[in-house]
Each structure stands twice: as C-alpha cells, then as structure tokens.
Design a protein around this motif. Structure first.
Motif, PDB file in Angstrom:
ATOM      1  N   MET A 146       0.821  -1.055  -0.036  1.00  0.00           N
ATOM      2  CA  MET A 146       0.051   0.136   0.045  1.00  0.00           C
ATOM      3  C   MET A 146       0.906   1.421  -0.032  1.00  0.00           C
ATOM      4  O   MET A 146       2.053   1.178   0.556  1.00  0.00           O
ATOM      5  CB  MET A 146      -0.874   0.102   1.105  1.00  0.00           C
ATOM      6  CG  MET A 146      -0.156   0.042   2.411  1.00  0.00           C
ATOM      7  SD  MET A 146      -1.322   0.180   3.845  1.00  0.00           S
ATOM      8  CE  MET A 146      -2.139  -1.329   3.653  1.00  0.00           C
ATOM      9  N   ARG A 147       0.395   2.303  -0.738  1.00  0.00           N
ATOM     10  CA  ARG A 147       1.118   3.576  -0.398  1.00  0.00           C
ATOM     11  C   ARG A 147       0.130   4.367   0.199  1.00  0.00           C
ATOM     12  O   ARG A 147      -0.923   4.991  -0.233  1.00  0.00           O
ATOM     13  CB  ARG A 147       1.340   4.053  -1.902  1.00  0.00           C
ATOM     14  CG  ARG A 147       1.997   5.659  -1.886  1.00  0.00           C
ATOM     15  CD  ARG A 147       2.051   6.008  -3.179  1.00  0.00           C
ATOM     16  NE  ARG A 147       2.085   7.525  -3.407  1.00  0.00           N
ATOM     17  CZ  ARG A 147       2.194   8.271  -4.453  1.00  0.00           C
ATOM     18  NH1 ARG A 147       2.888   7.637  -5.343  1.00  0.00           N
ATOM     19  NH2 ARG A 147       2.284   9.507  -4.246  1.00  0.00           N
ATOM     20  N   SER A 148       0.683   5.068   1.399  1.00  0.00           N
ATOM     21  CA  SER A 148       0.016   6.202   2.130  1.00  0.00           C
ATOM     22  C   SER A 148       0.442   7.422   1.331  1.00  0.00           C
ATOM     23  O   SER A 148       0.983   7.521   0.456  1.00  0.00           O
ATOM     24  CB  SER A 148       0.900   6.334   3.577  1.00  0.00           C
ATOM     25  OG  SER A 148       0.442   5.151   4.357  1.00  0.00           O
ATOM     26  N   GLN A 149      -0.252   8.548   1.716  1.00  0.00           N
ATOM     27  CA  GLN A 149      -0.194   9.730   1.408  1.00  0.00           C
ATOM     28  C   GLN A 149       1.388  10.183   1.383  1.00  0.00           C
ATOM     29  O   GLN A 149       1.802  10.028   2.666  1.00  0.00           O
ATOM     30  CB  GLN A 149      -1.147  10.616   2.121  1.00  0.00           C
ATOM     31  CG  GLN A 149      -1.295  12.080   1.393  1.00  0.00           C
ATOM     32  CD  GLN A 149      -2.394  12.792   1.809  1.00  0.00           C
ATOM     33  OE1 GLN A 149      -3.261  12.208   2.375  1.00  0.00           O
ATOM     34  NE2 GLN A 149      -2.389  14.121   1.243  1.00  0.00           N
ATOM     35  N   VAL A 150       1.638  10.713   0.531  1.00  0.00           N
ATOM     36  CA  VAL A 150       3.211  11.115   0.518  1.00  0.00           C
ATOM     37  C   VAL A 150       3.416  12.577   0.559  1.00  0.00           C
ATOM     38  O   VAL A 150       2.600  13.289  -0.072  1.00  0.00           O
ATOM     39  CB  VAL A 150       4.256  10.503  -0.572  1.00  0.00           C
ATOM     40  CG1 VAL A 150       4.011   8.855  -0.473  1.00  0.00           C
ATOM     41  CG2 VAL A 150       3.777  10.910  -1.965  1.00  0.00           C
ATOM     42  N   VAL A 151       4.608  13.183   0.997  1.00  0.00           N
ATOM     43  CA  VAL A 151       4.681  14.389   0.871  1.00  0.00           C
ATOM     44  C   VAL A 151       5.191  14.896  -0.288  1.00  0.00           C
ATOM     45  O   VAL A 151       4.879  16.106  -0.834  1.00  0.00           O
ATOM     46  CB  VAL A 151       5.943  14.697   2.115  1.00  0.00           C
ATOM     47  CG1 VAL A 151       6.159  16.175   2.255  1.00  0.00           C
ATOM     48  CG2 VAL A 151       5.311  14.240   3.635  1.00  0.00           C
ATOM     49  N   LEU A 152       6.489  14.431  -0.796  1.00  0.00           N
ATOM     50  CA  LEU A 152       7.073  14.772  -1.930  1.00  0.00           C
ATOM     51  C   LEU A 152       6.582  14.104  -3.145  1.00  0.00           C
ATOM     52  O   LEU A 152       6.828  12.673  -3.020  1.00  0.00           O
ATOM     53  CB  LEU A 152       8.800  15.169  -1.816  1.00  0.00           C
ATOM     54  CG  LEU A 152       9.331  15.543  -2.990  1.00  0.00           C
ATOM     55  CD1 LEU A 152       9.275  17.060  -3.102  1.00  0.00           C
ATOM     56  CD2 LEU A 152      10.769  15.363  -2.657  1.00  0.00           C
ATOM     57  N   GLY A 153       6.302  14.554  -4.245  1.00  0.00           N
ATOM     58  CA  GLY A 153       6.067  13.812  -5.508  1.00  0.00           C
ATOM     59  C   GLY A 153       4.365  12.981  -5.520  1.00  0.00           C
ATOM     60  O   GLY A 153       4.185  12.113  -5.817  1.00  0.00           O
ATOM     61  N   SER A 154       3.544  13.690  -4.785  1.00  0.00           N
ATOM     62  CA  SER A 154       2.172  12.939  -4.621  1.00  0.00           C
ATOM     63  C   SER A 154       1.302  12.913  -5.893  1.00  0.00           C
ATOM     64  O   SER A 154       0.711  12.011  -5.861  1.00  0.00           O
ATOM     65  CB  SER A 154       1.576  13.973  -3.483  1.00  0.00           C
ATOM     66  OG  SER A 154       1.291  15.189  -3.985  1.00  0.00           O
ATOM     67  N   ALA A 155       1.820  13.648  -6.886  1.00  0.00           N
ATOM     68  CA  ALA A 155       1.169  13.805  -8.102  1.00  0.00           C
ATOM     69  C   ALA A 155       1.831  12.933  -9.117  1.00  0.00           C
ATOM     70  O   ALA A 155       1.110  12.259 -10.102  1.00  0.00           O
ATOM     71  CB  ALA A 155       1.079  15.017  -8.877  1.00  0.00           C
ATOM     72  N   TYR A 156       2.856  12.018  -8.424  1.00  0.00           N
ATOM     73  CA  TYR A 156       3.353  11.124  -9.442  1.00  0.00           C
ATOM     74  C   TYR A 156       3.327   9.630  -8.695  1.00  0.00           C
ATOM     75  O   TYR A 156       3.347   9.542  -7.531  1.00  0.00           O
ATOM     76  CB  TYR A 156       4.961  11.318  -9.609  1.00  0.00           C
ATOM     77  CG  TYR A 156       5.008  12.729  -9.977  1.00  0.00           C
ATOM     78  CD1 TYR A 156       5.067  12.851 -11.587  1.00  0.00           C
ATOM     79  CD2 TYR A 156       5.637  13.579  -9.274  1.00  0.00           C
ATOM     80  CE1 TYR A 156       5.309  14.168 -12.047  1.00  0.00           C
ATOM     81  CE2 TYR A 156       5.614  14.978 -10.113  1.00  0.00           C
ATOM     82  CZ  TYR A 156       5.492  15.135 -11.321  1.00  0.00           C
ATOM     83  OH  TYR A 156       5.803  16.587 -12.055  1.00  0.00           O
TER      84      TYR A 156
END
Length: 102
Positions: A1-11
């Motif tokens: 799973m991928r939680s919400q990320v800080v940097l690069g959330s659009a990628y």
C-alpha cells in the motif's frame, strides 16, 4: 500500500518484489498478490533504481502481510522514505479508505 506522501504526491510510486516491477500507484492505493514462502525483497520509489527504499520479509505460508510505503516530513531537511511491514489489523483498516487499481 502507498500512504499519502509528502514529495511527489502527483506521481506514482513504483513497487517491486525481488527487483521485478509489480505495479505503480498514487496516494492511498493498494494491491495484493500471492507469494511463495521464503525471503522476498520489497522496494518502492518514483523511479526503478538501486537506491529505492527496501525491506526484506520472510513470507510464511498462509500468512497475510501489509507492506506500506510512506514518507515522513522532517522539517527543512525534506523527508524520509520508509517501506515496512505493518500490523495486519492496522493494514486492513487503512485499505478500506484506499483505492485498488482498476
């Protein structure tokens, strides 16, 4: 799973198992797979590179594992990336709000 990320959330983040690309996902996404018992290396990052974050997991027959990729903000220094096994109760609750790829 991928939680919400800080940097690069659009990628999307590229997820690999034993250096084989499995899927790429955006924030709050998950997927599942069956694996043979034994040691497997899970890695994740925006590009498929040797320096992506990794974790080794000794998979046991019949067990369910939740592997999470996340980032933590560490102030002006940027962020740290983590890929880790999380508690199955926590994982099963988290994915209820996540998206399975179509």
């Amino acid at each position: 799973m991928r939680s919400q990320v800080v940097l690069g959330s659009a990628y999307p983040t590229i997820f690999s198992i034993n250096n084989i690309t499995v899927i790429s996902m955006k924030d709050k996404g998950y997927f599942w797979t069956h694996l043979k018992p034994g040691e497997h290396v899970f890695s994740a990052g925006q590009f498929k590179r040797d320096d992506n974050v990794k974790t080794k997991v000794n998979i046991k027959s019949g067990a369910i594992y939740y592997i999470e990729y996340t980032q933590e903000h560490i102030g002006y220094q940027g962020y740290t990336e983590t890929i880790r096994v999380i508690n199955p109760d926590t994982g099963s609750k988290l994915i209820k709000g996540y998206t399975y790829p179509q």
